[in-house]
Design an enzyme around this catalytic site. Structure first.
Site, PDB file in Angstrom:
ATOM      1  N   HIS A 120      -7.777   0.228  -6.172  1.00 48.30           N
ATOM      2  CA  HIS A 120      -7.976  -0.563  -4.945  1.00 48.30           C
ATOM      3  C   HIS A 120      -8.671  -1.874  -5.324  1.00 48.30           C
ATOM      4  O   HIS A 120      -9.810  -2.136  -4.941  1.00 48.30           O
ATOM      5  CB  HIS A 120      -8.806   0.238  -3.943  1.00 48.30           C
ATOM      6  CG  HIS A 120      -8.708  -0.268  -2.534  1.00 48.30           C
ATOM      7  ND1 HIS A 120      -7.874  -1.300  -2.156  1.00 48.30           N
ATOM      8  CD2 HIS A 120      -9.351   0.124  -1.392  1.00 48.30           C
ATOM      9  CE1 HIS A 120      -8.005  -1.513  -0.866  1.00 48.30           C
ATOM     10  NE2 HIS A 120      -8.894  -0.657  -0.368  1.00 48.30           N
ATOM     11  N   GLN A 174     -10.341  -4.309  -2.768  1.00 48.29           N
ATOM     12  CA  GLN A 174     -11.646  -3.839  -2.304  1.00 48.29           C
ATOM     13  C   GLN A 174     -12.737  -4.303  -3.266  1.00 48.29           C
ATOM     14  O   GLN A 174     -13.795  -4.791  -2.837  1.00 48.29           O
ATOM     15  CB  GLN A 174     -11.651  -2.314  -2.205  1.00 48.29           C
ATOM     16  CG  GLN A 174     -12.961  -1.733  -1.735  1.00 48.29           C
ATOM     17  CD  GLN A 174     -13.294  -2.135  -0.296  1.00 48.29           C
ATOM     18  OE1 GLN A 174     -12.482  -1.959   0.596  1.00 48.29           O
ATOM     19  NE2 GLN A 174     -14.469  -2.678  -0.081  1.00 48.29           N
ATOM     20  N   ARG A 213     -13.542  -8.844   2.629  1.00 45.61           N
ATOM     21  CA  ARG A 213     -12.137  -8.593   2.268  1.00 45.61           C
ATOM     22  C   ARG A 213     -11.295  -9.842   2.567  1.00 45.61           C
ATOM     23  O   ARG A 213     -10.440 -10.244   1.782  1.00 45.61           O
ATOM     24  CB  ARG A 213     -11.586  -7.392   3.053  1.00 45.61           C
ATOM     25  CG  ARG A 213     -12.261  -6.051   2.780  1.00 45.61           C
ATOM     26  CD  ARG A 213     -11.992  -5.564   1.372  1.00 45.61           C
ATOM     27  NE  ARG A 213     -10.571  -5.519   1.087  1.00 45.61           N
ATOM     28  CZ  ARG A 213      -9.751  -4.491   1.405  1.00 45.61           C
ATOM     29  NH1 ARG A 213     -10.244  -3.417   1.973  1.00 45.61           N
ATOM     30  NH2 ARG A 213      -8.471  -4.528   1.107  1.00 45.61           N
ATOM     31  N   CYS A 262     -16.655   1.303   1.408  1.00 46.52           N
ATOM     32  CA  CYS A 262     -15.444   0.507   1.629  1.00 46.52           C
ATOM     33  C   CYS A 262     -14.908   0.670   3.046  1.00 46.52           C
ATOM     34  O   CYS A 262     -14.143  -0.168   3.509  1.00 46.52           O
ATOM     35  CB  CYS A 262     -14.383   0.884   0.603  1.00 46.52           C
ATOM     36  SG  CYS A 262     -13.968   2.633   0.608  1.00 46.52           S
ATOM     37  N   ASP A 279     -17.855   6.496  -0.552  1.00 45.80           N
ATOM     38  CA  ASP A 279     -16.476   6.453  -0.027  1.00 45.80           C
ATOM     39  C   ASP A 279     -16.164   7.844   0.514  1.00 45.80           C
ATOM     40  O   ASP A 279     -16.897   8.811   0.243  1.00 45.80           O
ATOM     41  CB  ASP A 279     -15.494   6.046  -1.144  1.00 45.80           C
ATOM     42  CG  ASP A 279     -14.053   5.854  -0.642  1.00 45.80           C
ATOM     43  OD1 ASP A 279     -13.847   5.773   0.592  1.00 45.80           O
ATOM     44  OD2 ASP A 279     -13.134   5.804  -1.490  1.00 45.80           O
ATOM     45  N   ARG A 314       0.873  -1.190   0.000  1.00 47.05           N
ATOM     46  CA  ARG A 314       0.000   0.000   0.000  1.00 47.05           C
ATOM     47  C   ARG A 314       0.896   1.221   0.000  1.00 47.05           C
ATOM     48  O   ARG A 314       1.802   1.352   0.833  1.00 47.05           O
ATOM     49  CB  ARG A 314      -0.912   0.032   1.222  1.00 47.05           C
ATOM     50  CG  ARG A 314      -1.640   1.367   1.366  1.00 47.05           C
ATOM     51  CD  ARG A 314      -2.712   1.370   2.427  1.00 47.05           C
ATOM     52  NE  ARG A 314      -3.853   0.559   2.037  1.00 47.05           N
ATOM     53  CZ  ARG A 314      -5.058   0.643   2.607  1.00 47.05           C
ATOM     54  NH1 ARG A 314      -5.279   1.485   3.600  1.00 47.05           N
ATOM     55  NH2 ARG A 314      -6.046  -0.125   2.190  1.00 47.05           N
TER      56      ARG A 314
HETATM   57  N1   CP Z   1     -11.323  -0.373   2.848  1.00 50.26           N
HETATM   58  C1   CP Z   1     -10.035  -0.358   3.195  1.00 50.26           C
HETATM   59  O1   CP Z   1      -9.126  -0.577   2.403  1.00 50.26           O
HETATM   60  O2   CP Z   1      -9.820  -0.112   4.520  1.00 50.26           O
HETATM   61  P1   CP Z   1      -8.404   0.136   5.198  1.00 50.26           P
HETATM   62  O3   CP Z   1      -7.881   1.458   4.690  1.00 50.26           O
HETATM   63  O4   CP Z   1      -8.708   0.167   6.665  1.00 50.26           O
HETATM   64  O5   CP Z   1      -7.478  -0.978   4.827  1.00 50.26           O
HETATM   65  N1  NVA Z   2     -10.495   6.311  -1.246  1.00 50.95           N
HETATM   66  C1  NVA Z   2     -10.024   5.959   0.077  1.00 50.95           C
HETATM   67  C2  NVA Z   2     -10.216   4.510   0.327  1.00 50.95           C
HETATM   68  C3  NVA Z   2      -9.799   4.053   1.677  1.00 50.95           C
HETATM   69  C4  NVA Z   2      -9.976   2.573   1.862  1.00 50.95           C
HETATM   70  C5  NVA Z   2      -8.559   6.353   0.205  1.00 50.95           C
HETATM   71  O1  NVA Z   2      -7.799   6.152  -0.737  1.00 50.95           O
HETATM   72  O2  NVA Z   2      -8.188   6.875   1.257  1.00 50.95           O
END
Ligand code: CP
Ligand code: NVA
Length: 294
Positions: A132, A135, A281, A253, A214, A105
């Site tokens: 993502h 997700q 997930r 999400c 989101d 990430r």
């Molecule tokens: N939805 C999601 O990716 O959550 P986190 O940022 O907590 O991993």
């Molecule tokens: N769009 C959000 C998703 C978090 C899971 C971000 O990138 O922060």
């Protein structure tokens, strides 16, 4: 498999030809947890490198690797020699000598690309500013559980045209969903992402089987009052939900900011499946890891 011999999972497209089987397997793993799939990763290790915060992705990957019999190694980016100037390429080269896969990430898609170029093991995108895909796998599993099939389901994503919207449009669209994305001017998804773009949120959710919310400000975003102001008419509330299909469900999400992008009554209401979605997930990523490494 497209996307490289190693089976990297970067945008989601890499597993499209095996998506149905992956979702079937995820459902089996969920029904037979933790026995189904146990042992698939015996003797294997997976590095989980997080340069940004995470709750769901980190914990579901860590638990998932463990349940498959493997060893997860969580590596917060700020505890690595990256902080002292080591390159992401060298991280990929070194980790490849120890582990069997890397989940990453990052706040930069370019850093993910550098890691993929250098690594000799499969790399899983655990969220970047543009994508993502993990997700989306859970989203598809959740939709399939509720509606039985994905083909022709209308899913309206309301808000910023961000990473979650893009992965839903690209991967979900290819999986048979009709994805509609409704965003204010300046925050739209690109036109070729695979979604129908509808500026008016009420128009976008008309007939929708799911409304997806989101955060307005993603991790990669600077805090911007202007963005919050632009997105204010895109809050998912009871009024918007009433404009969708009678059977419509609500997805998010997470993490959520009740009162901002979604009202608390909708987030915690009877149409919301957000905690099933979060649970999924785990099952979807276990199926993905089995597919990449099993
Ligand atoms: N939805 C999601 O990716 O959550 P986190 O940022 O907590 O991993
Ligand atoms: N769009 C959000 C998703 C978090 C899971 C971000 O990138 O922060």
């Amino acid at each position: 498999m497209a996307g490289g011999e190693r089976g990297d999972f970067i945008t989601g497209e890499e597993v499209l030809d095996r998506l149905d089987g992956l979702l079937d397997r995820a459902a089996e793993m969920k029904a037979g947890r933790p026995g189904v799939g146990a042992g698939v990763l015996t003797g294997r290790s997976v590095a989980l490198v997080f340069e940004q915060p995470s709750t769901r992705t980190r914990v579901s990957l860590e638990v998932g690797v463990s349940e498959l019999g493997g060893t997860p190694i969580v590596l917060p980016g700020d505890e690595l020699q990256l902080t002292r100037g080591e390159s992401i390429g060298d991280l990929g080269r070194v980790l490849s000598r120890y582990v069997d896969a890397i989940a990453f990430r990052s706040g930069s898609d370019d850093r993910l690309a550098e890691l993929v170029a250098a690594a000799e093991v499969p790399v899983v995108n655990a969220l970047t500013p543009r994508h993502h895909p993990c997700q989306t796998l859970a989203d598809l599993l959740t939709l399939r559980e509720r509606f039985g099939e994905l083909d022709g389901l209308r899913v309206a994503f309301v808000g910023d045209g961000n990473n979650v919207a893009r992965s839903l449009a690209r991967l979900g669209g290819a999986a048979g969903l009709d994805v509609v994305v409704s965003s204010p001017p300046g925050f739209e998804l690109e036109a070729d992402a695979g979604a129908e773009l509808v500026a008016d949120p009420h128009e976008a959710v008309a007939g929708a089987d799911a409304i997806y919310a989101d955060v307005w400000l993603s991790m990669a975003d600077e805090d911007a009052a202007a963005k919050r102001d632009a997105l204010a008419p895109y809050r998912v509330d009871a009024d918007l939900l009433a404009a969708a299909s009678d059977r419509a469900i609500v997805l998010h999400c997470l993490p959520a900011h009740p009162g901002e992008e979604i009202t608390a009554d909708v987030l915690y209401g009877p149409r919301s499946l957000v905690f099933d979605q979060a649970e999924n997930r785990l099952h979807a990523q276990k199926a993905l890891l089995e597919l990449l490494l099993g």
